[in-house]
Write a protein that holds these residues in place. Structure first.
Motif, short mmCIF file in Angstrom:
data_model
loop_
_atom_site.label_atom_id
_atom_site.label_comp_id
_atom_site.label_asym_id
_atom_site.label_seq_id
_atom_site.Cartn_x
_atom_site.Cartn_y
_atom_site.Cartn_z
N ASN A 40 41.79 40.47 52.87
CA ASN A 40 41.60 39.93 54.21
C ASN A 40 41.74 41.02 55.27
O ASN A 40 41.00 41.05 56.26
N ARG A 41 42.67 41.92 55.05
CA ARG A 41 42.97 42.95 56.04
C ARG A 41 41.77 43.86 56.29
O ARG A 41 41.51 44.26 57.43
N ILE A 42 41.03 44.22 55.25
CA ILE A 42 39.95 45.19 55.43
C ILE A 42 38.62 44.53 55.78
O ILE A 42 37.62 45.21 55.92
N ASN A 43 38.62 43.20 55.90
CA ASN A 43 37.41 42.50 56.29
C ASN A 43 37.54 41.97 57.71
O ASN A 43 38.63 41.59 58.13
N PRO A 44 36.43 41.92 58.44
CA PRO A 44 36.48 41.42 59.82
C PRO A 44 36.97 39.98 59.90
O PRO A 44 37.66 39.60 60.83
N GLY A 45 36.62 39.16 58.91
CA GLY A 45 37.07 37.78 58.85
C GLY A 45 37.80 37.54 57.54
O GLY A 45 37.56 38.23 56.55
N ALA A 46 38.73 36.59 57.52
CA ALA A 46 39.51 36.33 56.31
C ALA A 46 38.61 35.86 55.18
O ALA A 46 37.80 34.95 55.34
N LEU A 47 38.77 36.47 54.00
CA LEU A 47 38.03 36.05 52.82
C LEU A 47 38.75 34.92 52.09
O LEU A 47 38.11 34.10 51.43
N PHE A 48 40.09 34.90 52.19
CA PHE A 48 40.88 33.96 51.40
C PHE A 48 41.95 33.28 52.25
O PHE A 48 42.51 33.87 53.16
N THR A 49 42.23 32.04 51.90
CA THR A 49 43.44 31.36 52.37
C THR A 49 44.18 30.88 51.13
O THR A 49 43.56 30.67 50.08
N TRP A 50 45.48 30.73 51.23
CA TRP A 50 46.23 30.27 50.06
C TRP A 50 47.41 29.41 50.49
O TRP A 50 47.86 29.45 51.64
N ARG A 51 47.87 28.61 49.54
CA ARG A 51 49.04 27.78 49.78
C ARG A 51 49.86 27.72 48.51
O ARG A 51 49.34 27.88 47.40
N PHE A 52 51.16 27.50 48.68
CA PHE A 52 52.08 27.45 47.55
C PHE A 52 52.39 25.99 47.21
O PHE A 52 52.68 25.18 48.10
N LEU A 53 52.34 25.69 45.93
CA LEU A 53 52.60 24.33 45.43
C LEU A 53 53.64 24.38 44.32
O LEU A 53 53.86 25.42 43.69
N SER A 54 54.26 23.24 44.06
CA SER A 54 55.17 23.09 42.91
C SER A 54 55.14 21.63 42.48
O SER A 54 54.52 20.79 43.14
N ARG A 55 55.80 21.35 41.38
CA ARG A 55 55.74 20.00 40.81
C ARG A 55 56.14 18.92 41.83
O ARG A 55 55.45 17.93 41.99
N HIS A 56 57.24 19.15 42.54
CA HIS A 56 57.73 18.14 43.48
C HIS A 56 57.73 18.60 44.93
O HIS A 56 58.15 17.86 45.82
N GLY A 57 57.28 19.83 45.19
CA GLY A 57 57.32 20.35 46.54
C GLY A 57 58.72 20.83 46.91
O GLY A 57 59.66 20.76 46.11
N GLY A 58 58.86 21.35 48.12
CA GLY A 58 60.16 21.84 48.57
C GLY A 58 60.35 23.32 48.29
O GLY A 58 59.42 24.03 47.89
N TYR A 59 61.56 23.79 48.48
CA TYR A 59 61.86 25.21 48.32
C TYR A 59 61.94 25.57 46.83
O TYR A 59 62.60 24.89 46.05
N VAL A 60 61.26 26.66 46.45
CA VAL A 60 61.27 27.16 45.08
C VAL A 60 61.69 28.62 45.12
O VAL A 60 61.11 29.41 45.87
N ALA A 61 62.68 28.97 44.31
CA ALA A 61 63.19 30.34 44.29
C ALA A 61 62.73 31.08 43.04
O ALA A 61 62.54 30.49 41.98
N SER A 62 62.54 32.38 43.19
CA SER A 62 62.24 33.24 42.04
C SER A 62 63.54 33.63 41.35
O SER A 62 64.64 33.39 41.86
N ARG A 63 63.43 34.26 40.19
CA ARG A 63 64.62 34.69 39.46
C ARG A 63 65.37 35.79 40.22
O ARG A 63 66.57 35.99 40.02
N SER A 64 64.66 36.48 41.10
CA SER A 64 65.31 37.54 41.88
C SER A 64 65.98 36.99 43.13
O SER A 64 66.62 37.74 43.87
N GLY A 65 65.86 35.69 43.38
CA GLY A 65 66.54 35.07 44.50
C GLY A 65 65.66 34.79 45.70
O GLY A 65 65.98 33.93 46.52
#
Length: 328
Positions: A40-65
């Protein structure tokens, strides 16, 4: 890098859903999101959008915290891509996502399963073939269990047409760079890799180094040498005749290699490489547009070439940067 498909464009950004399991592997999430962000940074317009999902929603932590807020998984997503990132435990119930994966593939979305997510899917959907992969540690576990789905390859990634299984970890960067290549030029992909200091984009068929044993990686040495020469001669581009003389190939042979590996021509790749470098200078330096053109081997007509490639003028990009403030 695998031979890219023809570049597919559209008016709106490509939508990416990323499903996270609790305790997800942070390096895999970073390997996906940072490649998308840099594209996205090197293009004049955004190529991608993204969102984070999980089984039940809410805050999800990685093993690193570190963690993030997520939405709940929906079976009616319009995303074109789905990434599933596991959590070092292929037996985690939240990785049993057969119906979710089926819903995405039914709508022709490309599904990418990282490491443990790949292992879980392989175990639950045995195909009796080697058309899948996972991290070598997970493969060893499957073998120890006598699971017939443990038979597969030790490749970094395998694309069966609907689902990509991936070894995960650092291979997440290679895989995402390859997928990004479906929507931007080969030179653009190389620019993203360069920004990330990712020296070589590994082919899907590259074997994983495992058990302390380094495996042979086969590449096109002459093509790599040619690209290195191009990168070293941005300001004063070398004629193609000189490039082929330096690497010891005929012009026809070089054209075939560029077409087979990068789906482009040497001249087009060289020009796009310099235009992407010019775009980098435009975003990250205070050089004038004239100076940038000269630094990238365009003594004349730089603004017109830039506009024909990126769809906007260098002046418009510079003004947008100054108005919004550019952040790496």
């Amino acid at each position: 890098m695998t031979k890219p498909a023809p570049i597919v464009t559209k008016a709106t950004p490509w939508c990416v859903d990323i499903i996270l399991a609790e305790g997800f592997v942070l390096v895999e999430l970073s390997g996906v999101v940072e490649v998308l962000r840099m594209a996205n940074r090197i293009n004049p317009g955004a190529l991608f959008t993204w969102r984070f999902l999980s089984r039940h929603g809410g805050y999800v932590a990685s093993r690193s915290g570190l963690g993030t807020q997520t939405g709940a998984i929906t079976l009616r997503s319009e995303a074109e891509y789905l990434f599933v990132i596991g959590n070092s435990n292929a037996d985690a119930p939240e990785l049993s996502l057969g119906s979710v994966i089926a819903a995405y593939t039914y709508r022709k979305a490309k599904v990418v399963l990282m490491s443990e997510a790949a292992s879980r899917y392989i175990s639950e959907h045995p195909t009796g073939s080697a058309a899948h992969t996972t991290h070598w540690e997970n493969r060893a576990v499957l073998h120890e269990r006598g699971d017939p789905s443990g038979e597969g390859t030790y490749a970094l990634a395998v694309d069966d047409g609907r689902i990509v299984t991936c070894a995960g970890m650092g291979a997440a960067v290679d895989l995402t760079l390859s997928l990004v290549g479906n929507h931007m030029s080969a030179a653009g992909v190389m620019t993203v890799a360069d920004i990330l200091l990712h020296e070589k984009i590994r082919d899907f068929k590259t074997l994983q180094p495992f058990g302390g044993k380094r495996l042979t990686i086969t590449g096109d040495r002459e093509l790599d040498q040619c690209i290195e020469l191009m990168q070293a001669h941005m300001e004063e581009p070398l004629p193609i005749a000189e490039l082929v003389a330096r690497v010891g190939l005929s012009s026809r042979s070089l054209e075939r290699r560029f077409h087979r590996r990068l789906n482009t021509t040497p001249n087009t790749y060289y020009r796009e490489l310099r235009l992407n470098w010019a775009n980098n200078l435009l975003l990250n330096t205070t050089m004038t547009i004239r100076e940038i053109g000269l630094a990238c081997g365009f003594p004349n007509g730089f603004s017109s070439l830039y506009r024909s490639f990126f769809g906007v003028t260098p002046t418009a990009i510079r003004q947008k940067k100054q108005a919004a403030g550019h952040v790496r």
